[in-house]
Each structure stands twice: as C-alpha cells, then as structure tokens.
Design a protein around this motif. Structure first.
Motif, mmCIF file in Angstrom:
data_model
loop_
_atom_site.group_PDB
_atom_site.id
_atom_site.type_symbol
_atom_site.label_atom_id
_atom_site.label_comp_id
_atom_site.label_asym_id
_atom_site.label_seq_id
_atom_site.Cartn_x
_atom_site.Cartn_y
_atom_site.Cartn_z
ATOM 1 N N LYS A 6 39.330 26.497 30.992
ATOM 2 C CA LYS A 6 38.254 27.413 30.605
ATOM 3 C C LYS A 6 37.243 27.575 31.735
ATOM 4 O O LYS A 6 36.767 28.685 32.014
ATOM 5 C CB LYS A 6 37.563 26.910 29.340
ATOM 6 N N ILE A 7 36.913 26.475 32.396
ATOM 7 C CA ILE A 7 35.955 26.508 33.505
ATOM 8 C C ILE A 7 36.482 27.389 34.638
ATOM 9 O O ILE A 7 35.762 28.219 35.198
ATOM 10 C CB ILE A 7 35.675 25.077 34.019
ATOM 11 N N ILE A 8 37.761 27.217 34.988
ATOM 12 C CA ILE A 8 38.374 28.013 36.051
ATOM 13 C C ILE A 8 38.408 29.486 35.672
ATOM 14 O O ILE A 8 38.071 30.368 36.487
ATOM 15 C CB ILE A 8 39.805 27.508 36.344
ATOM 16 N N THR A 9 38.793 29.761 34.428
ATOM 17 C CA THR A 9 38.856 31.152 33.961
ATOM 18 C C THR A 9 37.502 31.837 34.050
ATOM 19 O O THR A 9 37.391 32.985 34.502
ATOM 20 C CB THR A 9 39.360 31.195 32.501
ATOM 21 N N GLU A 10 36.452 31.158 33.652
ATOM 22 C CA GLU A 10 35.106 31.737 33.677
ATOM 23 C C GLU A 10 34.653 32.030 35.093
ATOM 24 O O GLU A 10 33.987 33.049 35.366
ATOM 25 C CB GLU A 10 34.124 30.788 32.975
ATOM 26 N N GLU A 11 35.006 31.140 36.042
ATOM 27 C CA GLU A 11 34.624 31.362 37.445
ATOM 28 C C GLU A 11 35.361 32.575 38.027
ATOM 29 O O GLU A 11 34.777 33.368 38.775
ATOM 30 C CB GLU A 11 34.951 30.116 38.275
ATOM 31 N N ILE A 12 36.628 32.735 37.672
ATOM 32 C CA ILE A 12 37.407 33.875 38.145
ATOM 33 C C ILE A 12 36.848 35.185 37.566
ATOM 34 O O ILE A 12 36.712 36.197 38.275
ATOM 35 C CB ILE A 12 38.895 33.724 37.774
ATOM 36 N N MET A 13 36.487 35.163 36.282
ATOM 37 C CA MET A 13 35.952 36.358 35.628
ATOM 38 C C MET A 13 34.622 36.789 36.261
ATOM 39 O O MET A 13 34.318 37.969 36.309
ATOM 40 C CB MET A 13 35.787 36.111 34.133
#
Length: 212
Positions: free
Chosen positions: A203-210
């Motif tokens: 989730k943390i990685i996804t939010e940074e990419i978004m």
C-alpha cells in the motif's frame, strides 16, 4: 553496489534494513511488498483457543533451518499453550529434514491440529483460513516477505530469530519492526498486547507511485 543505473529510474524502493545510501529517487521502505490475502471472516469452530499459527521459513545462502530449531520452538509453544491449538505451515524453502521433524511432532501431539507443507502440496494451501483462525502468529525471522505479510493483519506477530537462521540484514529487520511495535519477540508468546500496529508495504509503495 548496484546491478543497474540508478539515474535511469524515476523511483526506486529499497528495504530500509538494506541501508542503501539516500538519493533523490531512492525511497526506503519497511518490509517487502506482497499480495494481500483476502481473509474469510468466519473462524473454524473445531479449534480450542488460543490458536497459534506457526510459519516456518527455510534455507537461504549459508543460513540453514534445522530440526533442532523446530524442536526448540515447538517445545516452548506446547508448554505455554497446553489448552489451545497449534497450526503449522512450512514454506517452499523448508528443507525435507525439517518437514520430517514437523511431521514427527504432529504425530505425537494432540494440540497440533493442522500441518501444511506448500512444497509438497500441488493444490492451494489453506493459509487464508489459518490466518483467520489464528489468535497469534509465530514466524521464523529468515523471511522478510512472510513477516511483512503477517503484519498486515491485526494479530500479534511473534518473531523467532537468531544468527543461525538469519543474516545480519534479517536480524536488523526483525529488531526494527519489534522496536517500532509492529511485532513482538518470540519470548513474549501469549502475553497480552494492549495495542497492535499494522503496516502494509504494498500500500505504501502504491501510494508513492500514485503521487507521481
């Protein structure tokens, strides 16, 4: 130090316990990403509480999982959890002598209710149901991904780790998440946890990419 050119990447995620030097396009994260298991909310009624799920890792590099490690873990768990139930799952890295040791314990202890060996079973294993049924989770500290997965769910996670089965990086990771309150040492088994903190690396990685 790197197997690719950092400047060719917009963003690089690296585990904080690897201690990579900070750069503008490098983001240090806790744990490793994994696919979150969708849990069935219905518990099995056949297990007496407390239900302890033990997740066993395996060999990596010069670090070996050995039967004596399993003997130690199960001796301690069975002694402390006399009235409860024990569920065990090995991993695809678990060596066959350790699997044989687990099976021997299973044959001689009524408190062990279910044993699963993913590297011997071709069909899907019932890990999601085991996670639902568990009141506590014990994990060997040799697998960052396995620990990261368990810490997504609001259950006490107890980690067993030492220099025989874990590299220095694994030990640093285990100490870090215990220090930050995401998990607890193995010795704290069945002790009351007033507050359980979860983290979700994916989730943390996804939010940074978004954000980009």
């Amino acid at each position: 130090q790197y197997s690719f050119f950092l400047n060719n990447c917009n963003i690089i995620f690296t585990p904080s316990h690897d201690k990579i030097k900070n750069k503008s396009n490098v983001k240090q994260i806790l744990g490793s990403p994994s696919k979150k298991i969708l849990l069935n909310k219905i518990k099995s009624k056949s297990y007496s509480s407390p239900v302890i799920l033990i997740l066993i890792g395996g060999n990596h590099g010069r670090y070996k999982m050995r039967p004596e490690t399993i003997d130690y873990i199960l001796t301690k768990v069975i002694k402390k959890n006399k009235k409860g139930s024990i569920l065990i799952s090995s991993s695809r890295r678990t060596p066959y002598d350790v699997i044989a040791c687990i099976n021997a314990w299973n044959e001689n202890n009524k408190s062990i209710k279910l044993v699963v060996h993913p590297n011997l079973q071709m069909k899907n294993t019932p890990l999601s149901q085991m996670l639902v049924d568990a009141d506590e989770i014990i994990i060997t500290g040799d697998s960052v991904s396995m620990i990261s997965e368990a810490c997504k769910y609001k259950k006490p996670v107890r980690i067993f780790f030492n220099k025989k089965i874990c590299s220095s990086k694994h030990i640093n990771f285990c100490k870090l998440i215990i220090k930050d309150g995401y998990a607890f040492p193995f010795e704290s088994l069945l002790k009351k946890c007033n507050k359980i903190i979860t983290f979700d690396t994916t989730k943390i990685i996804t939010e940074e990419i978004m954000k980009m």
